[in-house]
Design an enzyme around this catalytic site. Structure first.
Site, PDB file in Angstrom:
ATOM      1  N   GLY A   1      -1.992  -5.831   1.078  1.00 35.15           N
ATOM      2  CA  GLY A   1      -2.760  -5.438   2.267  1.00 35.15           C
ATOM      3  C   GLY A   1      -2.828  -6.592   3.249  1.00 35.15           C
TER       4      GLY A   1
ATOM      5  N   ALA B   1      -0.099 -22.528   9.576  1.00 33.96           N
ATOM      6  CA  ALA B   1      -0.557 -23.771   8.957  1.00 33.96           C
ATOM      7  C   ALA B   1       0.408 -24.239   7.864  1.00 33.96           C
ATOM      8  CB  ALA B   1      -1.961 -23.570   8.379  1.00 33.96           C
TER       9      ALA B   1
ATOM     10  N   ARG C   1       4.441  -3.307  -0.036  1.00 29.04           N
ATOM     11  CA  ARG C   1       4.191  -3.173  -1.465  1.00 29.04           C
ATOM     12  C   ARG C   1       5.577  -2.979  -2.076  1.00 29.04           C
ATOM     13  NH1 ARG C   1      -1.239  -1.424   0.352  1.00 29.04           N
ATOM     14  NH2 ARG C   1      -2.432  -3.121  -0.547  1.00 29.04           N
TER      15      ARG C   1
ATOM     16  N   ASP D   1      -5.295  -9.786  -4.712  1.00 28.76           N
ATOM     17  CA  ASP D   1      -5.255  -9.746  -6.164  1.00 28.76           C
ATOM     18  C   ASP D   1      -3.880  -9.354  -6.736  1.00 28.76           C
ATOM     19  OD1 ASP D   1      -7.097  -9.765  -8.448  1.00 28.76           O
ATOM     20  OD2 ASP D   1      -6.441  -7.680  -8.645  1.00 28.76           O
TER      21      ASP D   1
ATOM     22  N   THR E   1      -7.206 -11.491   2.105  1.00 27.14           N
ATOM     23  CA  THR E   1      -7.661 -10.110   1.918  1.00 27.14           C
ATOM     24  C   THR E   1      -9.026  -9.944   2.569  1.00 27.14           C
ATOM     25  OG1 THR E   1      -8.527  -8.521   0.302  1.00 27.14           O
ATOM     26  CG2 THR E   1      -8.416 -10.785  -0.420  1.00 27.14           C
TER      27      THR E   1
ATOM     28  N   ASP F   1     -11.173  -7.966   1.536  1.00 28.15           N
ATOM     29  CA  ASP F   1     -12.128  -7.513   0.508  1.00 28.15           C
ATOM     30  C   ASP F   1     -12.996  -8.632  -0.073  1.00 28.15           C
ATOM     31  OD1 ASP F   1     -10.848  -5.095   0.869  1.00 28.15           O
ATOM     32  OD2 ASP F   1      -9.538  -5.345  -0.860  1.00 28.15           O
TER      33      ASP F   1
ATOM     34  N   ASP G   1     -12.527 -10.274  -2.677  1.00 26.49           N
ATOM     35  CA  ASP G   1     -12.736  -9.987  -4.098  1.00 26.49           C
ATOM     36  C   ASP G   1     -12.003 -10.934  -5.044  1.00 26.49           C
ATOM     37  OD1 ASP G   1     -10.240  -9.088  -3.389  1.00 26.49           O
ATOM     38  OD2 ASP G   1     -10.367  -7.199  -4.478  1.00 26.49           O
TER      39      ASP G   1
ATOM     40  N   ARG H   1     -24.907   3.607  15.426  1.00 23.93           N
ATOM     41  CA  ARG H   1     -26.367   3.667  15.474  1.00 23.93           C
ATOM     42  C   ARG H   1     -26.870   4.349  16.757  1.00 23.93           C
ATOM     43  NH1 ARG H   1     -30.071   1.487  12.656  1.00 23.93           N
ATOM     44  NH2 ARG H   1     -28.843  -0.141  11.704  1.00 23.93           N
TER      45      ARG H   1
ATOM     46  N   MET I   1     -14.217  -0.740   3.554  1.00 19.75           N
ATOM     47  CA  MET I   1     -13.229  -1.083   2.522  1.00 19.75           C
ATOM     48  C   MET I   1     -13.836  -2.035   1.499  1.00 19.75           C
ATOM     49  SD  MET I   1      -9.655  -1.356   4.574  1.00 19.75           S
ATOM     50  CE  MET I   1      -8.775   0.128   5.075  1.00 19.75           C
TER      51      MET I   1
ATOM     52  N   ARG J   1     -12.184  -2.035  -2.049  1.00 21.41           N
ATOM     53  CA  ARG J   1     -11.485  -1.827  -3.326  1.00 21.41           C
ATOM     54  C   ARG J   1     -12.364  -2.198  -4.514  1.00 21.41           C
ATOM     55  NH1 ARG J   1      -5.182  -3.103  -3.956  1.00 21.41           N
ATOM     56  NH2 ARG J   1      -5.864  -5.225  -3.950  1.00 21.41           N
TER      57      ARG J   1
ATOM     58  N   ALA K   1     -28.627  -2.130   8.779  1.00 26.70           N
ATOM     59  CA  ALA K   1     -28.588  -0.801   8.142  1.00 26.70           C
ATOM     60  C   ALA K   1     -29.706  -0.694   7.108  1.00 26.70           C
ATOM     61  CB  ALA K   1     -27.230  -0.576   7.489  1.00 26.70           C
TER      62      ALA K   1
ATOM     63  N   LYS L   1     -39.740   4.655   7.378  1.00 30.44           N
ATOM     64  CA  LYS L   1     -40.725   5.601   7.914  1.00 30.44           C
ATOM     65  C   LYS L   1     -40.748   5.621   9.451  1.00 30.44           C
ATOM     66  CE  LYS L   1     -42.443   6.321   3.723  1.00 30.44           C
ATOM     67  NZ  LYS L   1     -41.379   5.590   3.015  1.00 30.44           N
TER      68      LYS L   1
ATOM     69  N   HIS M   1      -8.779   1.796   8.736  1.00 31.37           N
ATOM     70  CA  HIS M   1      -7.928   0.643   9.040  1.00 31.37           C
ATOM     71  C   HIS M   1      -8.360  -0.194  10.233  1.00 31.37           C
ATOM     72  CE1 HIS M   1      -5.410   2.382   5.966  1.00 31.37           C
ATOM     73  NE2 HIS M   1      -4.818   1.202   5.911  1.00 31.37           N
TER      74      HIS M   1
ATOM     75  N   GLN N   1     -10.764  -1.823  10.244  1.00 29.87           N
ATOM     76  CA  GLN N   1     -11.330  -3.015   9.588  1.00 29.87           C
ATOM     77  C   GLN N   1     -10.301  -4.104   9.341  1.00 29.87           C
ATOM     78  OE1 GLN N   1     -14.242  -1.689   6.239  1.00 29.87           O
ATOM     79  NE2 GLN N   1     -12.976   0.071   6.735  1.00 29.87           N
TER      80      GLN N   1
HETATM   81  P1  ADP Z   1      -2.840  -7.020  -2.741  1.00 26.97           P
HETATM   82  O1  ADP Z   1      -2.077  -8.298  -2.834  1.00 26.97           O
HETATM   83  O2  ADP Z   1      -3.398  -6.808  -1.371  1.00 26.97           O
HETATM   84  O3  ADP Z   1      -3.851  -6.879  -3.844  1.00 26.97           O
HETATM   85  P2  ADP Z   1      -1.089  -5.005  -4.063  1.00 26.97           P
HETATM   86  O4  ADP Z   1      -2.006  -4.789  -5.201  1.00 26.97           O
HETATM   87  O5  ADP Z   1      -0.494  -3.817  -3.418  1.00 26.97           O
HETATM   88  O6  ADP Z   1      -1.771  -5.823  -2.859  1.00 26.97           O
HETATM   89  O7  ADP Z   1       0.090  -5.948  -4.550  1.00 26.97           O
HETATM   90  C1  ADP Z   1       1.110  -6.350  -3.683  1.00 26.97           C
HETATM   91  C2  ADP Z   1       2.423  -6.484  -4.392  1.00 26.97           C
HETATM   92  O8  ADP Z   1       2.322  -7.480  -5.418  1.00 26.97           O
HETATM   93  C3  ADP Z   1       2.891  -5.247  -5.144  1.00 26.97           C
HETATM   94  O9  ADP Z   1       3.496  -4.295  -4.310  1.00 26.97           O
HETATM   95  C4  ADP Z   1       3.895  -5.847  -6.112  1.00 26.97           C
HETATM   96  O10 ADP Z   1       5.118  -6.129  -5.487  1.00 26.97           O
HETATM   97  C5  ADP Z   1       3.220  -7.166  -6.483  1.00 26.97           C
HETATM   98  N1  ADP Z   1       2.475  -6.989  -7.751  1.00 26.97           N
HETATM   99  C6  ADP Z   1       1.234  -6.489  -7.931  1.00 26.97           C
HETATM  100  N2  ADP Z   1       0.901  -6.426  -9.235  1.00 26.97           N
HETATM  101  C7  ADP Z   1       1.987  -6.869  -9.912  1.00 26.97           C
HETATM  102  C8  ADP Z   1       2.334  -7.034 -11.296  1.00 26.97           C
HETATM  103  N3  ADP Z   1       1.474  -6.711 -12.269  1.00 26.97           N
HETATM  104  N4  ADP Z   1       3.561  -7.526 -11.608  1.00 26.97           N
HETATM  105  C9  ADP Z   1       4.436  -7.866 -10.636  1.00 26.97           C
HETATM  106  N5  ADP Z   1       4.184  -7.717  -9.331  1.00 26.97           N
HETATM  107  C10 ADP Z   1       3.001  -7.236  -8.964  1.00 26.97           C
END
Ligand code: ADP
Length: 325
Positions: free
Chosen positions: A13, A24, A74, A105, A128, A130, A132, A157, A172, A174, A189, A214, A255, A257
């Site tokens: 994402g 950078a 992806r 992640d 990201t 998120d 997270d 609002r 968003m 996740r 909010a 209230k 999106h 966001q």
């Molecule tokens: P984000 O990085 O935003 O969390 P995704 O979860 O879609 O996004 O992961 C992005 C890309 O990273 C995936 O399309 C894939 O190519 C690679 N990826 C994710 N998980 C794995 C995995 N378990 N093994 C190998 N490649 C991975």
């Protein structure tokens, strides 16, 4: 190890500030006498060979742009050993001897697997909205997304106040409640419904039973997208069935966001992290994500950043609850 050429890619994402990070990394590498190659469309470009040498001019005038000039994708093929082998061959062929991956992640999970299979030096940068990823106080894009949410809720609002309504605004995340909780505080909010505390309490029942504010006849609740709570649609369905006296409306911010020019905070964070990534590689660090904790750059092993769930700051729940009486 002497570094000659670093590859850089953005994956998964997109988030505002990724361009500032690309800039950078590129400039920090060139400053240190390291060649740079830009890899397009994340891991996909690594496999198909969509790779181009980057000079300082390639990253001119991008610090203020949202999205990513390197594009992102992806890539299913990278999930397979054959795909990763092709990616490795491609890097050897291109003379790339280390890699900076900017993503979330999933992207860092892919990086960790690739790095251990091929003993390849990789440093990750958390990009990201998120927020997270464990081991870093914030991620690149989070602050911008939070500001976008705040502005959108301010607008909603105005219309909400003209009717007696309950508004669920889905943001968003996740399965992470950072945007919902801080977005709710920033926009004044009434509540946030987040996955982190979904198993401890029925947040919807609590919200309704405590009564809305209230002094007002409309209520705005920020909801983090999540299968655990059902997100804004799932909760609205529950209100219709269980509390039919309420007129409920759902807005899914979606999106918008992810877009927009990054805030100063995100640009500065991305600039610091991009430089830190090159410094980490020069120090022979590998398989680490660059993080920021208490305004200090830290190296977080991939394993920790990915495997651990980042906890929500519970003080914030209290701030929201107290101030929304
Ligand atoms: P984000 O990085 O935003 O969390 P995704 O979860 O879609 O996004 O992961 C992005 C890309 O990273 C995936 O399309 C894939 O190519 C690679 N990826 C994710 N998980 C794995 C995995 N378990 N093994 C190998 N490649 C991975």
């Amino acid at each position: 190890m002497e570094l000659k050429c670093v590859g850089i890619l953005t994956s998964g994402g997109d988030s505002p500030g990724m361009n500032a990070a690309v800039r950078a990394v590129t400039r920090a590498a060139i400053f240190n006498g390291i060649e740079v190659k830009g890899i397009y469309r994340g891991y996909k470009g690594l496999i198909t060979g969509e790779i181009k040498p980057f000079k300082t001019e390639n990253v001119s005038n991008i610090i203020q742009q949202g999205g990513t000039i390197l594009k992102t994708a992806r890539c299913m093929e990278f999930m397979t050993i054959e795909g990763r082998k092709t990616a490795h061959d491609r890097m050897v062929q291109e003379g790339i001897d280390c890699l900076v991956v900017i993503g979330g992640d999933g992207s860092l999970t892919g990086a960790r697997i690739f790095a251990s299979e091929f003993n390849f030096p990789i440093v990750g940068i958390p990009g990201t909205i998120d927020n997270d990823l464990y081991g870093t106080d914030t991620t690149i894009g989070y602050d911008t997304a939070l500001n976008t949410i705040m502005e959108a809720v301010d607008k909603i609002r105005d219309t909400a106040n003209s009717h007696d309504r309950l508004f669920f605004i889905e943001v968003m995340g996740r399965d992470a409640g950072f945007l919902a909780l801080n977005g709710a505080i920033a926009s004044g909010a009434e509540a946030a419904i987040i996955p982190e505390i979904a198993t401890e309490q029925d947040q919807l029942a609590e919200l309704i039973e405590n009564g809305f504010r209230k002094s007002k006849n409309s209520s705005i609740v920020l909801v983090a997208e999540s299968d655990i709570t059902g997100g804004a649609m799932g909760l609205a369905e529950r209100v219709k069935n269980e509390y039919p006296q309420y007129d409920v409306r759902v807005t899914i911010l979606g999106h918008i966001q992810r877009g927009g020019s990054p805030t100063a905070n995100d640009r500065i964070l991305a600039s610091r992290m991009g430089l830190a990534a090159i410094e980490a590689l020069l120090e022979d660090q590998r398989n680490v994500m660059i993080g920021i904790q208490n305004d200090q750059i830290v190296y977080v092993p991939f394993n920790k950043a990915i495997k651990n769930d980042k906890p929500i700051n519970r003080e914030l729940l209290n701030v929201l609850r107290t101030l929304s009486i």
